[in-house]
Design a protein around this motif. Structure first.
Motif, short mmCIF file in Angstrom:
data_model
loop_
_atom_site.label_atom_id
_atom_site.label_comp_id
_atom_site.label_asym_id
_atom_site.label_seq_id
_atom_site.Cartn_x
_atom_site.Cartn_y
_atom_site.Cartn_z
N MET A 32 50.23 93.75 23.97
CA MET A 32 49.29 94.86 24.03
C MET A 32 48.80 95.22 22.62
O MET A 32 47.61 95.45 22.42
N SER A 33 49.70 95.23 21.64
CA SER A 33 49.29 95.58 20.27
C SER A 33 48.37 94.52 19.67
O SER A 33 47.43 94.86 18.95
N SER A 34 48.62 93.26 19.95
CA SER A 34 47.75 92.23 19.39
C SER A 34 46.40 92.18 20.12
O SER A 34 45.38 91.84 19.52
N LEU A 35 46.39 92.57 21.39
CA LEU A 35 45.13 92.62 22.13
C LEU A 35 44.15 93.60 21.48
O LEU A 35 42.95 93.36 21.42
N LEU A 36 44.68 94.70 20.96
CA LEU A 36 43.84 95.73 20.34
C LEU A 36 43.12 95.25 19.08
O LEU A 36 42.14 95.85 18.66
N ILE A 37 43.58 94.17 18.50
CA ILE A 37 42.99 93.63 17.27
C ILE A 37 41.65 92.96 17.54
O ILE A 37 40.73 93.04 16.72
N LEU A 52 41.93 96.37 8.60
CA LEU A 52 42.27 96.32 10.03
C LEU A 52 43.38 97.33 10.36
O LEU A 52 43.29 98.04 11.35
N ALA A 53 44.38 97.41 9.51
CA ALA A 53 45.48 98.35 9.73
C ALA A 53 44.95 99.79 9.76
O ALA A 53 45.36 100.59 10.61
N LYS A 54 44.04 100.10 8.86
CA LYS A 54 43.45 101.45 8.83
C LYS A 54 42.68 101.73 10.12
O LYS A 54 42.79 102.81 10.70
N GLU A 55 41.88 100.77 10.56
CA GLU A 55 41.09 100.96 11.77
C GLU A 55 41.97 101.10 13.01
O GLU A 55 41.64 101.83 13.93
#
Length: 141
Positions: A32-37, A52-55
């Motif tokens: 789920m966390s990688s999907l958000l990328i 990316l981390a900030k967004e």
């Protein structure tokens, strides 16, 4: 249910449906966390891990962990520009194919929702969501 909780739950269900679909069509290893990328990488061809981390509103370490996994699975590649310290993330052919599949699935869901609530109503909902998002986002400044 509060608007905040409802938005959170709706987003979670959408993401679960997308994840289930891409797994069913053969894309493996996506959490789920990688999907958000993926949407953020679609927005910009090359992006740094820090940006990316900030967004994503995640720590750089958490983002790096997801990036490492996606690279191992050949969904992304890391590119170090000449004379620059920062490493940029870019989608591979496999990553772009996954994103196309997810976007196609999202379009089908949106079409189904249009049949349920009506085209005008869904368009109004999306417009209202954008207004709410912009307003709340402006509060962060």
């Amino acid at each position: 249910m509060s608007i905040c909780f409802l938005s959170l739950e709706t987003s979670k269900v959408f993401n679960q449906l997308i994840l289930k679909h891409i797994e069913e069509v053969g894309y493996e290893g996506i959490s789920m966390s990688s999907l958000l990328i993926f949407p953020y990488l679609q927005k910009s061809d090359k992006q740094s891990i820090s940006t990316l981390a900030k967004e994503l509103n995640q720590s750089r370490q958490a983002t790096h962990k997801s990036i490492k996994k996606l690279k191992e699975l050949d969904y992304i590649k890391l590119v170090q520009e000449k004379n620059k310290k920062e490493i940029n993330i870019s989608l591979t052919k496999k990553g772009n194919a996954l994103l196309e599949e997810a976007n196609s699935f999202i379009e089908k869901l949106q079409s189904q929702l249009t049949k349920i609530v009506g085209k005008k109503e869904l368009e109004q909902f999306i417009e209202n969501q954008n207004i709410i998002f912009d307003y709340l986002n402006s509060k962060l400044d």
